[in-house]
Design a protein around this motif. Structure first.
Motif, PDB file in Angstrom:
ATOM      1  N   PHE A 265      -2.496  -2.879  12.268  1.00  0.00           N
ATOM      2  CA  PHE A 265      -1.391  -2.765  11.321  1.00  0.00           C
ATOM      3  C   PHE A 265      -1.859  -2.472   9.894  1.00  0.00           C
ATOM      4  CE2 PHE A 265       2.575  -4.629   9.495  1.00  0.00           C
ATOM      5  CZ  PHE A 265       3.454  -3.855  10.232  1.00  0.00           C
ATOM      6  N   LYS A 266      -3.056  -2.983   9.548  1.00  0.00           N
ATOM      7  CA  LYS A 266      -3.511  -2.853   8.154  1.00  0.00           C
ATOM      8  C   LYS A 266      -3.968  -1.444   7.813  1.00  0.00           C
ATOM      9  CE  LYS A 266      -5.113  -7.607   8.116  1.00  0.00           C
ATOM     10  NZ  LYS A 266      -5.851  -7.837   9.367  1.00  0.00           N
ATOM     11  N   ASP A 267      -3.971  -0.578   8.802  1.00  0.00           N
ATOM     12  CA  ASP A 267      -4.418   0.806   8.574  1.00  0.00           C
ATOM     13  C   ASP A 267      -3.679   1.508   7.440  1.00  0.00           C
ATOM     14  OD1 ASP A 267      -6.487   1.141  10.213  1.00  0.00           O
ATOM     15  OD2 ASP A 267      -5.356   2.040  11.862  1.00  0.00           O
ATOM     16  N   LEU A 268      -2.453   1.107   7.241  1.00  0.00           N
ATOM     17  CA  LEU A 268      -1.624   1.806   6.256  1.00  0.00           C
ATOM     18  C   LEU A 268      -2.230   1.765   4.850  1.00  0.00           C
ATOM     19  CD1 LEU A 268       1.028   3.346   6.115  1.00  0.00           C
ATOM     20  CD2 LEU A 268       2.158   1.221   5.548  1.00  0.00           C
ATOM     21  N   VAL A 269      -2.903   0.664   4.539  1.00  0.00           N
ATOM     22  CA  VAL A 269      -3.483   0.576   3.186  1.00  0.00           C
ATOM     23  C   VAL A 269      -4.999   0.801   3.212  1.00  0.00           C
ATOM     24  CG1 VAL A 269      -1.742  -0.825   2.034  1.00  0.00           C
ATOM     25  CG2 VAL A 269      -3.473  -1.947   3.422  1.00  0.00           C
ATOM     26  N   GLN A 270      -5.503   1.197   4.364  1.00  0.00           N
ATOM     27  CA  GLN A 270      -6.940   1.487   4.409  1.00  0.00           C
ATOM     28  C   GLN A 270      -7.256   2.701   3.559  1.00  0.00           C
ATOM     29  OE1 GLN A 270      -8.575   1.974   8.237  1.00  0.00           O
ATOM     30  NE2 GLN A 270      -9.044  -0.199   8.445  1.00  0.00           N
ATOM     31  N   LYS A 271      -8.517   2.751   3.126  1.00  0.00           N
ATOM     32  CA  LYS A 271      -8.900   3.773   2.159  1.00  0.00           C
ATOM     33  C   LYS A 271      -8.539   5.201   2.623  1.00  0.00           C
ATOM     34  CE  LYS A 271     -12.799   5.237  -0.540  1.00  0.00           C
ATOM     35  NZ  LYS A 271     -13.993   5.885  -0.077  1.00  0.00           N
ATOM     36  N   TRP A 272      -8.796   5.492   3.886  1.00  0.00           N
ATOM     37  CA  TRP A 272      -8.590   6.877   4.322  1.00  0.00           C
ATOM     38  C   TRP A 272      -7.117   7.239   4.458  1.00  0.00           C
ATOM     39  CZ3 TRP A 272      -6.963   8.789   9.282  1.00  0.00           C
ATOM     40  CH2 TRP A 272      -6.692   7.801  10.231  1.00  0.00           C
ATOM     41  N   VAL A 273      -6.244   6.220   4.616  1.00  0.00           N
ATOM     42  CA  VAL A 273      -4.808   6.502   4.759  1.00  0.00           C
ATOM     43  C   VAL A 273      -4.106   6.487   3.395  1.00  0.00           C
ATOM     44  CG1 VAL A 273      -2.700   5.827   5.991  1.00  0.00           C
ATOM     45  CG2 VAL A 273      -4.905   5.355   7.001  1.00  0.00           C
ATOM     46  N   ARG A 274      -4.753   5.849   2.424  1.00  0.00           N
ATOM     47  CA  ARG A 274      -4.112   5.657   1.117  1.00  0.00           C
ATOM     48  C   ARG A 274      -3.597   6.953   0.458  1.00  0.00           C
ATOM     49  NH1 ARG A 274      -7.995   2.088  -1.930  1.00  0.00           N
ATOM     50  NH2 ARG A 274      -8.206   0.938  -0.006  1.00  0.00           N
ATOM     51  N   PRO A 275      -4.373   8.053   0.514  1.00  0.00           N
ATOM     52  CA  PRO A 275      -3.830   9.274  -0.118  1.00  0.00           C
ATOM     53  C   PRO A 275      -2.479   9.685   0.468  1.00  0.00           C
ATOM     54  CG  PRO A 275      -6.143   9.564   0.437  1.00  0.00           C
ATOM     55  CD  PRO A 275      -5.729   8.247   1.029  1.00  0.00           C
ATOM     56  N   ALA A 276      -2.314   9.454   1.790  1.00  0.00           N
ATOM     57  CA  ALA A 276      -1.033   9.803   2.427  1.00  0.00           C
ATOM     58  C   ALA A 276       0.068   8.884   1.904  1.00  0.00           C
ATOM     59  CB  ALA A 276      -1.149   9.672   3.940  1.00  0.00           C
ATOM     60  N   LEU A 277      -0.268   7.603   1.792  1.00  0.00           N
ATOM     61  CA  LEU A 277       0.707   6.623   1.331  1.00  0.00           C
ATOM     62  C   LEU A 277       1.147   6.918  -0.105  1.00  0.00           C
ATOM     63  CD1 LEU A 277       2.016   3.973   2.354  1.00  0.00           C
ATOM     64  CD2 LEU A 277       0.210   2.732   1.190  1.00  0.00           C
ATOM     65  N   VAL A 278       0.152   7.200  -0.955  1.00  0.00           N
ATOM     66  CA  VAL A 278       0.461   7.484  -2.369  1.00  0.00           C
ATOM     67  C   VAL A 278       1.329   8.740  -2.471  1.00  0.00           C
ATOM     68  CG1 VAL A 278      -0.577   8.191  -4.565  1.00  0.00           C
ATOM     69  CG2 VAL A 278      -1.582   6.313  -3.244  1.00  0.00           C
ATOM     70  N   ALA A 279       0.951   9.795  -1.740  1.00  0.00           N
ATOM     71  CA  ALA A 279       1.710  11.053  -1.824  1.00  0.00           C
ATOM     72  C   ALA A 279       3.156  10.832  -1.360  1.00  0.00           C
ATOM     73  CB  ALA A 279       1.036  12.130  -0.971  1.00  0.00           C
ATOM     74  N   ALA A 280       3.307  10.178  -0.192  1.00  0.00           N
ATOM     75  CA  ALA A 280       4.657  10.037   0.372  1.00  0.00           C
ATOM     76  C   ALA A 280       5.536   9.124  -0.491  1.00  0.00           C
ATOM     77  CB  ALA A 280       4.565   9.490   1.794  1.00  0.00           C
ATOM     78  N   ILE A 281       4.979   7.980  -0.890  1.00  0.00           N
ATOM     79  CA  ILE A 281       5.794   7.048  -1.698  1.00  0.00           C
ATOM     80  C   ILE A 281       6.117   7.666  -3.055  1.00  0.00           C
ATOM     81  CG2 ILE A 281       5.750   4.826  -2.929  1.00  0.00           C
ATOM     82  CD1 ILE A 281       4.613   3.541  -0.597  1.00  0.00           C
ATOM     83  N   GLY A 282       5.127   8.322  -3.648  1.00  0.00           N
ATOM     84  CA  GLY A 282       5.344   8.958  -4.953  1.00  0.00           C
ATOM     85  C   GLY A 282       6.467   9.987  -4.875  1.00  0.00           C
ATOM     86  N   ILE A 283       6.433  10.804  -3.837  1.00  0.00           N
ATOM     87  CA  ILE A 283       7.483  11.831  -3.700  1.00  0.00           C
ATOM     88  C   ILE A 283       8.853  11.165  -3.522  1.00  0.00           C
ATOM     89  CG2 ILE A 283       8.354  13.681  -2.205  1.00  0.00           C
ATOM     90  CD1 ILE A 283       5.526  14.611  -1.814  1.00  0.00           C
ATOM     91  N   ALA A 284       8.878  10.083  -2.719  1.00  0.00           N
ATOM     92  CA  ALA A 284      10.158   9.395  -2.481  1.00  0.00           C
ATOM     93  C   ALA A 284      10.724   8.841  -3.792  1.00  0.00           C
ATOM     94  CB  ALA A 284       9.952   8.265  -1.478  1.00  0.00           C
TER      95      ALA A 284
END
Ligand code: BGC
Length: 454
Positions: free
Chosen positions: A237-256
């Motif tokens: 579950f913690k993968d979402l904030v793992q370093k390699w996934v973070r760019p995806a999270l930042v991009a998606a949340i930022g756009i939202a």
């Protein structure tokens, strides 16, 4: 082997978008009558209007992790059920408390569908059409909003008309429920659950070549990509904030967040208020609003056509520049001394320009991105968190707009213009291009990037 009518699949699940648009859009008309019927004060009015947004936040939180566990299709069915019952409960509500609770309940389906539909579509769609098919969701949202404006106009003069306005949504919701019964499960979700044979089976029915036969090359290419994507993951579950996934999270949340703070729903929810403030009569105000709704739909159709032809990043920057320009016109030129007619025209033209740029770019792309940037194991969760960010920002803007608008009038739009400029920097620095890449290629690129940088 039973073939799947792929067009029907996409249309059925995009109907979830239509309900999202209708259920959020209808309140702008209905509230005028609910207010009278239930003798609501301003605070109570705000609570009734925003209750659906609160529910949507809850829906985004709870439904998408469940979709990782139980499957996309099952949760779509649950959403359709909640859409139907939520609309009926809201329509028969006898007091404000019941109505608020029903709208929160309905919102759970709205938030759930807003994350699930793009996710499901992008997992089913072939790479070269993924953007356009996910844009279908946005087109349906805009059709939902327009239908809400028109239904509100139609029932405006009927006793208890607001109940019909709100209850009307139960009909398409039942259609979605019946349609979802026949939808296949997402092949990527099946694969992730170790149900490889079923996954191959669905893919064979989805990827049909010119001779009307399963395109086996494409199927085996996609299966290999899925295998590679799965083998590279750490899992959990913690993968979402793992370093390699973070760019995806930042991009998606930022756009939202930018999609909402650029002010779209000040226009969608409050256009009549803006027009009335300019001393335009109520009927011209409503008519102008319907005009905006129609433009929103037409431009979303155009977006469908261009989405897989132009890079997402280029489109986002183009949209921000266009919205910046229209917001400047709106805030500066509506404050010059001119006749009411002239001011009405300037407002209408600048709002139309604004809607044009939004509907072509940020409107669809925000929802396209959430289905495609996250790695498979956290795709459901990522879509949920991003959708939550979108609804939360929506709620904040919807709540503060009336107060600030009263104080600053159209100068307030200068603030949204600043957000438009900031969004350009954000897109340039934090968003990565996804057009033309398979979901697995996107995932592998994220992974390689992180190992390269460490
Ligand atoms: C946004 C909604 C908005 C709609 C307008 C969607 O992409 O998320 O908040 O009301 O576009 O068309």
């Amino acid at each position: 082997m039973k073939k799947i009518n792929t067009t029907m699949i996409y249309i059925f699940c995009a109907l979830g978008g239509l309900l999202f648009g209708y259920d959020t859009g209808i309140i702008s008309g209905a509230i005028l009558f609910i207010k009278q019927d239930m003798a609501l004060n301003a605070l109570q009015e705000g609570i009734v209007v925003s209750s659906i947004l609160l529910g949507a936040m809850m829906g985004a939180c709870i439904i998408t992790p469940l979709s990782d566990k139980y499957g996309r299709r099952k949760m779509l069915l649950v959403c359709a059920f909640v859409f139907t019952s939520g609309a009926i409960f809201s329509a028969v509500s006898l007091n404000m408390f019941f109505l608020t609770v029903s709208r929160i309940f309905l919102g759970i389906a709205v938030g759930g569908a807003s994350a699930l539909v793009p996710l499901y579509i992008s997992e089913m769609a072939p790479t070269n059409r993924r953007g356009s098919l996910a844009t279908l969701n946005q087109l349906m949202i805009t059709i939902g909003i327009l239908s809400a404006y028109l239904v509100a106009l139609f029932y405006a003069n009927i006793a208890n008309g607001w109940r019909l306005m709100i209850g009307f949504a139960a009909i398409p919701a039942i259609v979605v429920f019946l349609g979802a019964l026949f939808l296949p499960e997402s092949p990527r979700w099946l694969f992730e659950k170790g149900r490889e044979n079923q996954s191959i089976d669905v893919l064979k029915r989805l990827r049909i070549n010119k001779d009307n036969q399963p395109d086996l090359d494409l199927v085996s290419k996609e299966m290999n990509e899925m295998k590679e994507a799965i083998s590279q993951e750490k899992g959990g579950f913690k993968d979402l904030v793992q370093k390699w996934v973070r760019p995806a999270l930042v991009a998606a949340i930022g756009i939202a967040i930018f999609q909402q703070f650029i002010g779209i729903n000040t226009v969608i929810y409050y256009a009549p208020t803006i027009f009335v403030n300019l001393n335009l009569g109520t009927s011209s105000a409503i008519l102008s609003t319907v005009g905006i709704g129609i433009l929103n739909v037409l431009v979303s159709m155009l977006a469908l056509y261009i989405m897989d032809k132009i890079d997402r990043k280029k489109l986002l920057i183009f949209g921000s520049l266009g919205m910046f320009m229209s917001l400047i016109i709106l805030s500066i030129f509506t404050n010059i001394h001119a006749s009411t007619n002239m001011l009405g025209y300037i407002t209408l033209v600048s709002l139309c320009l604004y809607i044009f740029f939004f509907a072509l770019t940020w409107g669809p792309i925000s929802w396209v991105i959430i289905g495609e940037v996250f790695p498979l194991k956290v795709r459901g969760l990522g879509a949920g968190v991003t959708s939550l960010a979108n609804w939360f920002s929506n709620l904040v803007v919807a709540l503060i707009f009336p107060v600030l608008f009263e104080k600053f009038d159209t100068y307030l739009f200068l603030a949204f213009a600043c957000v438009a400029i900031l969004s350009i920097f954000f897109v340039k620095r934090k968003v990565f291009e996804t057009r033309g890449k398979s979901l697995e290629e996107i995932e592998i690129a994220l992974y390689k990037n992180a190992s390269f940088n460490s």
